[in-house]
Enzyme design. Structure first.
Site, PDB file in Angstrom:
ATOM      1  N   ASP A   1      28.954  36.825  62.385  1.00  0.00           N
ATOM      2  CA  ASP A   1      27.815  37.703  61.951  1.00  0.00           C
ATOM      3  C   ASP A   1      28.093  38.737  60.835  1.00  0.00           C
ATOM      4  O   ASP A   1      29.104  38.899  60.478  1.00  0.00           O
ATOM      5  CB  ASP A   1      27.764  38.571  63.504  1.00  0.00           C
ATOM      6  CG  ASP A   1      26.510  39.306  63.611  1.00  0.00           C
ATOM      7  OD1 ASP A   1      25.644  39.267  62.965  1.00  0.00           O
ATOM      8  OD2 ASP A   1      26.322  40.030  64.480  1.00  0.00           O
TER       9      ASP A   1
ATOM     10  N   ASN B   1      26.108  38.625  57.800  1.00  0.00           N
ATOM     11  CA  ASN B   1      25.812  38.044  56.384  1.00  0.00           C
ATOM     12  C   ASN B   1      24.713  38.808  55.776  1.00  0.00           C
ATOM     13  O   ASN B   1      24.727  39.024  54.633  1.00  0.00           O
ATOM     14  CB  ASN B   1      25.512  36.717  56.474  1.00  0.00           C
ATOM     15  CG  ASN B   1      26.421  35.662  57.236  1.00  0.00           C
ATOM     16  OD1 ASN B   1      27.474  35.850  57.025  1.00  0.00           O
ATOM     17  ND2 ASN B   1      25.774  34.558  57.531  1.00  0.00           N
ATOM     18  N   GLY B   2      23.737  39.311  56.623  1.00  0.00           N
ATOM     19  CA  GLY B   2      22.637  39.980  56.302  1.00  0.00           C
ATOM     20  C   GLY B   2      23.072  41.217  55.660  1.00  0.00           C
ATOM     21  O   GLY B   2      22.687  41.712  54.587  1.00  0.00           O
TER      22      GLY B   2
ATOM     23  N   HIS C   1      23.993  34.463  53.591  1.00  0.00           N
ATOM     24  CA  HIS C   1      24.123  33.301  54.299  1.00  0.00           C
ATOM     25  C   HIS C   1      25.275  32.406  53.341  1.00  0.00           C
ATOM     26  O   HIS C   1      25.894  31.586  53.792  1.00  0.00           O
ATOM     27  CB  HIS C   1      22.884  32.638  54.849  1.00  0.00           C
ATOM     28  CG  HIS C   1      22.244  33.385  55.968  1.00  0.00           C
ATOM     29  ND1 HIS C   1      22.860  34.086  56.815  1.00  0.00           N
ATOM     30  CD2 HIS C   1      20.981  33.815  56.040  1.00  0.00           C
ATOM     31  CE1 HIS C   1      22.166  34.696  57.890  1.00  0.00           C
ATOM     32  NE2 HIS C   1      20.956  34.658  57.057  1.00  0.00           N
TER      33      HIS C   1
ATOM     34  N   SER D   1      20.920  30.119  66.129  1.00  0.00           N
ATOM     35  CA  SER D   1      20.730  30.039  67.704  1.00  0.00           C
ATOM     36  C   SER D   1      19.143  29.792  68.072  1.00  0.00           C
ATOM     37  O   SER D   1      18.357  29.743  66.931  1.00  0.00           O
ATOM     38  CB  SER D   1      20.937  31.384  68.177  1.00  0.00           C
ATOM     39  OG  SER D   1      19.949  32.445  67.863  1.00  0.00           O
TER      40      SER D   1
ATOM     41  N   ARG E   1      13.146  34.673  63.145  1.00  0.00           N
ATOM     42  CA  ARG E   1      13.436  35.257  61.981  1.00  0.00           C
ATOM     43  C   ARG E   1      12.337  35.053  60.836  1.00  0.00           C
ATOM     44  O   ARG E   1      11.589  33.868  61.244  1.00  0.00           O
ATOM     45  CB  ARG E   1      14.830  34.873  61.170  1.00  0.00           C
ATOM     46  CG  ARG E   1      15.940  35.230  62.263  1.00  0.00           C
ATOM     47  CD  ARG E   1      17.109  35.520  61.404  1.00  0.00           C
ATOM     48  NE  ARG E   1      18.182  36.059  62.526  1.00  0.00           N
ATOM     49  CZ  ARG E   1      19.360  36.517  62.001  1.00  0.00           C
ATOM     50  NH1 ARG E   1      19.854  36.398  60.732  1.00  0.00           N
ATOM     51  NH2 ARG E   1      20.203  37.121  63.045  1.00  0.00           N
TER      52      ARG E   1
ATOM     53  N   LEU F   1      40.793  18.040  63.098  1.00  0.00           N
ATOM     54  CA  LEU F   1      39.945  19.148  63.734  1.00  0.00           C
ATOM     55  C   LEU F   1      38.668  18.914  64.112  1.00  0.00           C
ATOM     56  O   LEU F   1      37.950  18.014  63.301  1.00  0.00           O
ATOM     57  CB  LEU F   1      39.926  20.457  62.385  1.00  0.00           C
ATOM     58  CG  LEU F   1      38.900  21.462  62.905  1.00  0.00           C
ATOM     59  CD1 LEU F   1      39.469  22.272  63.710  1.00  0.00           C
ATOM     60  CD2 LEU F   1      38.549  22.204  61.507  1.00  0.00           C
TER      61      LEU F   1
ATOM     62  N   ARG G   1      34.180  37.649  66.929  1.00  0.00           N
ATOM     63  CA  ARG G   1      32.946  38.063  66.581  1.00  0.00           C
ATOM     64  C   ARG G   1      33.122  38.937  65.150  1.00  0.00           C
ATOM     65  O   ARG G   1      33.834  39.920  65.456  1.00  0.00           O
ATOM     66  CB  ARG G   1      32.233  38.630  67.627  1.00  0.00           C
ATOM     67  CG  ARG G   1      30.601  39.012  67.049  1.00  0.00           C
ATOM     68  CD  ARG G   1      29.908  39.301  68.201  1.00  0.00           C
ATOM     69  NE  ARG G   1      28.368  39.682  67.503  1.00  0.00           N
ATOM     70  CZ  ARG G   1      27.345  39.414  67.956  1.00  0.00           C
ATOM     71  NH1 ARG G   1      27.165  38.834  69.205  1.00  0.00           N
ATOM     72  NH2 ARG G   1      26.162  39.458  67.427  1.00  0.00           N
TER      73      ARG G   1
HETATM   74  C1  FPP Z   1      24.574  36.250  61.709  1.00  0.00           C
HETATM   75  O1  FPP Z   1      24.346  36.841  60.420  1.00  0.00           O
HETATM   76  C2  FPP Z   1      24.374  34.855  60.954  1.00  0.00           C
HETATM   77  C3  FPP Z   1      23.634  33.646  61.026  1.00  0.00           C
HETATM   78  C4  FPP Z   1      22.283  33.698  61.968  1.00  0.00           C
HETATM   79  C5  FPP Z   1      23.698  32.438  60.144  1.00  0.00           C
HETATM   80  C6  FPP Z   1      25.328  31.987  59.975  1.00  0.00           C
HETATM   81  C7  FPP Z   1      25.121  30.823  59.166  1.00  0.00           C
HETATM   82  C8  FPP Z   1      26.069  30.810  58.278  1.00  0.00           C
HETATM   83  C9  FPP Z   1      27.356  31.295  58.024  1.00  0.00           C
HETATM   84  C10 FPP Z   1      25.743  29.531  57.085  1.00  0.00           C
HETATM   85  C11 FPP Z   1      26.776  28.376  57.804  1.00  0.00           C
HETATM   86  C12 FPP Z   1      25.750  27.380  58.368  1.00  0.00           C
HETATM   87  C13 FPP Z   1      26.012  26.047  58.518  1.00  0.00           C
HETATM   88  C14 FPP Z   1      24.871  25.112  58.823  1.00  0.00           C
HETATM   89  C15 FPP Z   1      27.105  25.220  58.357  1.00  0.00           C
HETATM   90  P1  FPP Z   1      23.096  37.872  60.519  1.00  0.00           P
HETATM   91  O2  FPP Z   1      22.175  37.298  59.510  1.00  0.00           O
HETATM   92  O3  FPP Z   1      22.447  38.271  61.610  1.00  0.00           O
HETATM   93  O4  FPP Z   1      23.766  39.355  59.780  1.00  0.00           O
HETATM   94  P2  FPP Z   1      23.108  40.703  60.135  1.00  0.00           P
HETATM   95  O5  FPP Z   1      23.331  40.952  61.413  1.00  0.00           O
HETATM   96  O6  FPP Z   1      23.985  41.530  59.289  1.00  0.00           O
HETATM   97  O7  FPP Z   1      21.695  40.875  59.790  1.00  0.00           O
END
Ligand code: FPP
Length: 248
Positions: free
Chosen positions: A21, A23-24, A38, A66, A72, A132, A185
């Site tokens: 979690d 990335n955004g 991402h 998910s 989104r 793995l 997390r």
């Molecule tokens: C949550 O952060 C992250 C996700 C919904 C996507 C996670 C995906 C990756 C890290 C890419 C790897 C993927 C693959 C298929 C191998 P968020 O976007 O909810 O962050 P925020 O809460 O800060 O907005």
């Protein structure tokens, strides 16, 4: 400890699951679009997969998309689909060479046929790898997984008296995979977010404020070390307390 350090305590968890979690927010804090977050998260995933191989973790489950993420914006959904495809196109050979077995948990049906095919090919190619097991949760939801399992049991005519915990385990997407020992997390949120809700019954949790793209090998090692200090009782008593009630 440096980046080349390969030790991480004595009891490495067999199965680590990660809610990647933040990335955004990582992107926003740099004035970048969410998809850049991402992509940075995907780069980081590569580092953490290597660290798992190095530290001896046997199963890694990652929450990549998910069942709720369909809500989104379209651009972000398409970006995440593209990342999945890109990871398979660009990383599969390397992962295969490193002995990584790819698995998918969730429903493939809603993904584009071309992506479904790539996922199935990747699973077939790596099925005998043993170093793995990488479970990619994509279009995954814990409630959906349970519903899917119940539907399958009914279709197969399972009798009520045959239903027990072992049987339920066998009807989940994670059939054959041990329950996660440790769930990490990132980004500080204190929620399960529909992730492995059956399997997490006795998992240990590690929550860090670090955003996923910045959760590096050193932070991962810290999480594994924190795990080694936990006293896992599974609702019973620890060995010390059971042997000596004065410790209770
Ligand atoms: C949550 O952060 C992250 C996700 C919904 C996507 C996670 C995906 C990756 C890290 C890419 C790897 C993927 C693959 C298929 C191998 P968020 O976007 O909810 O962050 P925020 O809460 O800060 O907005």
């Amino acid at each position: 400890m440096g980046d080349n350090d390969t030790t991480c305590g004595s009891e490495v968890p067999t199965h680590v699951a990660i809610i990647m979690d933040g990335n955004g927010r990582w992107a926003l804090s740099r004035g970048l679009p969410r998809l850049a977050g991402h992509r940075a998260g995907t780069e980081n995933l590569r580092r953490i997969i290597r660290a798992c191989v190095e530290f001896g973790v046997k199963y890694l489950t990652i929450y990549a998309f998910s069942t709720e993420n369909w809500g989104r914006p379209r651009e972000e959904i398409e970006g995440l689909m593209h990342i999945l495809e890109d990871v398979i196109d660009k990383e599969l050979n390397e992962l295969n060479k490193e002995g990584v077995q790819l698995r998918h948990i969730g429903r493939l049906e809603r993904l584009a046929p071309k992506i479904q095919e790539k996922v199935l090919d990747a699973i077939a190619l790596t099925k005998n790898n043993q170093r793995l097991v990488l479970n990619v949760a994509f279009n995954y939801g814990g409630r959906d997984e349970i519903i899917c399992g119940i539907q399958k049991m009914i279709k197969e005519g399972v009798k009520p008296e045959e239903v027990n915990e072992h049987l339920v385990d066998r009807y989940l997407f994670t059939a054959g995979v041990p329950h996660p020992d440790l769930i990490i997390r990132t980004s500080g949120e204190l929620r399960i977010s529909n992730f492995l809700i059956w399997q997490a019954a006795y998992s240990e949790w590690y929550v860090t404020p670090t955003y996923w793209p910045d959760f590096n090998k050193e932070e991962f090692r810290k999480a594994l070390e924190a795990y080694t200090k936990r006293d896992r009782r599974f609702g019973g008593l620890s060995a010390t307390v059971a042997d000596n009630p004065s410790h209770a």
